[in-house]
Design a protein around this motif. Structure first.
Motif, PDB file in Angstrom:
ATOM      1  N   HIS A 121       0.851  -1.189   0.000  1.00  0.00           N
ATOM      2  CA  HIS A 121       0.000   0.000   0.000  1.00  0.00           C
ATOM      3  C   HIS A 121       0.888   1.240   0.000  1.00  0.00           C
ATOM      4  O   HIS A 121       1.941   1.251   0.647  1.00  0.00           O
ATOM      5  CB  HIS A 121      -0.895   0.032   1.235  1.00  0.00           C
ATOM      6  CG  HIS A 121      -1.807  -1.150   1.324  1.00  0.00           C
ATOM      7  ND1 HIS A 121      -3.100  -1.120   0.884  1.00  0.00           N
ATOM      8  CD2 HIS A 121      -1.593  -2.405   1.793  1.00  0.00           C
ATOM      9  CE1 HIS A 121      -3.653  -2.307   1.083  1.00  0.00           C
ATOM     10  NE2 HIS A 121      -2.747  -3.103   1.630  1.00  0.00           N
ATOM     11  N   THR A 122       0.443   2.282  -0.686  1.00  0.00           N
ATOM     12  CA  THR A 122       1.171   3.540  -0.715  1.00  0.00           C
ATOM     13  C   THR A 122       0.240   4.653  -0.255  1.00  0.00           C
ATOM     14  O   THR A 122      -0.915   4.716  -0.682  1.00  0.00           O
ATOM     15  CB  THR A 122       1.677   3.849  -2.137  1.00  0.00           C
ATOM     16  OG1 THR A 122       2.474   2.770  -2.587  1.00  0.00           O
ATOM     17  CG2 THR A 122       2.507   5.115  -2.161  1.00  0.00           C
ATOM     18  N   ILE A 123       0.772   5.507   0.623  1.00  0.00           N
ATOM     19  CA  ILE A 123       0.042   6.683   1.092  1.00  0.00           C
ATOM     20  C   ILE A 123       0.878   7.890   0.672  1.00  0.00           C
ATOM     21  O   ILE A 123       2.060   7.980   1.007  1.00  0.00           O
ATOM     22  CB  ILE A 123      -0.130   6.663   2.624  1.00  0.00           C
ATOM     23  CG1 ILE A 123      -0.866   5.402   3.077  1.00  0.00           C
ATOM     24  CG2 ILE A 123      -0.861   7.931   3.094  1.00  0.00           C
ATOM     25  CD1 ILE A 123      -0.832   5.167   4.576  1.00  0.00           C
ATOM     26  N   LEU A 124       0.273   8.807  -0.069  1.00  0.00           N
ATOM     27  CA  LEU A 124       0.957  10.018  -0.524  1.00  0.00           C
ATOM     28  C   LEU A 124       0.212  11.221   0.042  1.00  0.00           C
ATOM     29  O   LEU A 124      -1.003  11.344  -0.145  1.00  0.00           O
ATOM     30  CB  LEU A 124       0.980  10.085  -2.050  1.00  0.00           C
ATOM     31  CG  LEU A 124       1.571  11.339  -2.675  1.00  0.00           C
ATOM     32  CD1 LEU A 124       3.044  11.499  -2.304  1.00  0.00           C
ATOM     33  CD2 LEU A 124       1.390  11.318  -4.175  1.00  0.00           C
ATOM     34  N   VAL A 125       0.939  12.075   0.756  1.00  0.00           N
ATOM     35  CA  VAL A 125       0.358  13.288   1.344  1.00  0.00           C
ATOM     36  C   VAL A 125       1.130  14.481   0.776  1.00  0.00           C
ATOM     37  O   VAL A 125       2.342  14.566   0.952  1.00  0.00           O
ATOM     38  CB  VAL A 125       0.464  13.271   2.882  1.00  0.00           C
ATOM     39  CG1 VAL A 125      -0.189  14.509   3.480  1.00  0.00           C
ATOM     40  CG2 VAL A 125      -0.148  11.994   3.460  1.00  0.00           C
ATOM     41  N   THR A 132       4.941  13.724   1.321  1.00  0.00           N
ATOM     42  CA  THR A 132       5.273  12.604   2.200  1.00  0.00           C
ATOM     43  C   THR A 132       4.745  11.319   1.584  1.00  0.00           C
ATOM     44  O   THR A 132       3.590  11.264   1.164  1.00  0.00           O
ATOM     45  CB  THR A 132       4.647  12.804   3.600  1.00  0.00           C
ATOM     46  OG1 THR A 132       5.087  14.057   4.122  1.00  0.00           O
ATOM     47  CG2 THR A 132       5.041  11.681   4.541  1.00  0.00           C
ATOM     48  N   THR A 133       5.602  10.305   1.533  1.00  0.00           N
ATOM     49  CA  THR A 133       5.207   9.008   1.007  1.00  0.00           C
ATOM     50  C   THR A 133       5.452   7.947   2.066  1.00  0.00           C
ATOM     51  O   THR A 133       6.543   7.863   2.634  1.00  0.00           O
ATOM     52  CB  THR A 133       6.018   8.652  -0.254  1.00  0.00           C
ATOM     53  OG1 THR A 133       5.855   9.691  -1.216  1.00  0.00           O
ATOM     54  CG2 THR A 133       5.552   7.326  -0.847  1.00  0.00           C
ATOM     55  N   LEU A 134       4.435   7.147   2.324  1.00  0.00           N
ATOM     56  CA  LEU A 134       4.544   5.988   3.207  1.00  0.00           C
ATOM     57  C   LEU A 134       4.234   4.755   2.366  1.00  0.00           C
ATOM     58  O   LEU A 134       3.170   4.673   1.745  1.00  0.00           O
ATOM     59  CB  LEU A 134       3.533   6.085   4.355  1.00  0.00           C
ATOM     60  CG  LEU A 134       3.762   7.226   5.331  1.00  0.00           C
ATOM     61  CD1 LEU A 134       2.442   7.749   5.871  1.00  0.00           C
ATOM     62  CD2 LEU A 134       4.650   6.765   6.467  1.00  0.00           C
ATOM     63  N   THR A 135       5.162   3.822   2.317  1.00  0.00           N
ATOM     64  CA  THR A 135       4.928   2.561   1.625  1.00  0.00           C
ATOM     65  C   THR A 135       4.820   1.495   2.702  1.00  0.00           C
ATOM     66  O   THR A 135       5.762   1.278   3.468  1.00  0.00           O
ATOM     67  CB  THR A 135       6.087   2.233   0.667  1.00  0.00           C
ATOM     68  OG1 THR A 135       6.259   3.336  -0.230  1.00  0.00           O
ATOM     69  CG2 THR A 135       5.793   0.976  -0.124  1.00  0.00           C
ATOM     70  N   VAL A 136       3.658   0.844   2.768  1.00  0.00           N
ATOM     71  CA  VAL A 136       3.375  -0.152   3.799  1.00  0.00           C
ATOM     72  C   VAL A 136       3.323  -1.514   3.114  1.00  0.00           C
ATOM     73  O   VAL A 136       2.552  -1.716   2.174  1.00  0.00           O
ATOM     74  CB  VAL A 136       2.031   0.153   4.506  1.00  0.00           C
ATOM     75  CG1 VAL A 136       1.742  -0.873   5.590  1.00  0.00           C
ATOM     76  CG2 VAL A 136       2.024   1.575   5.059  1.00  0.00           C
ATOM     77  N   SER A 137       4.155  -2.454   3.590  1.00  0.00           N
ATOM     78  CA  SER A 137       4.210  -3.762   2.936  1.00  0.00           C
ATOM     79  C   SER A 137       4.429  -4.876   3.943  1.00  0.00           C
ATOM     80  O   SER A 137       4.960  -4.665   5.036  1.00  0.00           O
ATOM     81  CB  SER A 137       5.323  -3.782   1.882  1.00  0.00           C
ATOM     82  OG  SER A 137       6.580  -3.613   2.505  1.00  0.00           O
TER      83      SER A 137
END
Length: 155
Positions: A121-125, A132-137
């Motif tokens: 999953h990728t969260i881009l703010v 800000t990018t959060l990559t959740v795996s």
């Protein structure tokens, strides 16, 4: 010798603070703490200059990036729920948060897991001066969820 020089330069850079606002200095750990998943373990944290350039390759703005990797025993779903709640607009937000988001922001969440043996999953703010990018795996056989965080700031 190069490795030692690189480590010393990185340590010096982490110790330097750059003004993010008129009131508050920007620090690596201070910025990470705003985004850190509760009780996650951090590794590979760093702060560095990022040249923001135009089409001619000329620098247009002072900018930097902070990044780290986090791991947690919590499920991907629990991690995503935490960030979704954190990023949901709140009319009762404190004045600092309201000031940071006065020009608006965009939050995009994607799921790239379909047909794969892992969750991704990728969260881009994005705000006026930050991204800000959060990559959740998490792999199907892994015991920890991985969160890769990158935070770009243009001054």
């Amino acid at each position: 010798m190069r490795l030692i020089a690189t480590i010393l330069i990185a340590a010096a850079w982490i110790g330097i603070t750059t003004t993010a606002t008129a009131d508050e200095p920007l620090t690596l750990m201070g910025t990470i703490l705003q985004w850190q998943y509760p009780q996650s373990k951090l590794s590979g944290s760093e702060m560095s200059d990022v040249p923001t350039v135009n089409a001619d390759g000329k620098r247009t703005a002072a900018s930097m990036v902070c990044k780290t990797n986090m791991t947690t025993d919590d499920s991907v779903e629990k991690v995503l729920a935490f960030y979704q709640k954190k990023l949901t607009p709140n009319p009762k937000a404190d004045d600092k948060t309201k000031a940071e988001w006065k020009d608006g922001r965009a939050v995009l969440i994607s799921d790239e897991s379909a047909g794969r043996p892992f969750a991704l999953h990728t969260i881009l703010v994005t705000t006026k001066n930050t991204s800000t990018t959060l990559t959740v795996s998490r792999g199907s056989s892994e015991t920890e969820t991985h969160i890769n965080w990158k935070h770009y700031v243009r001054f």
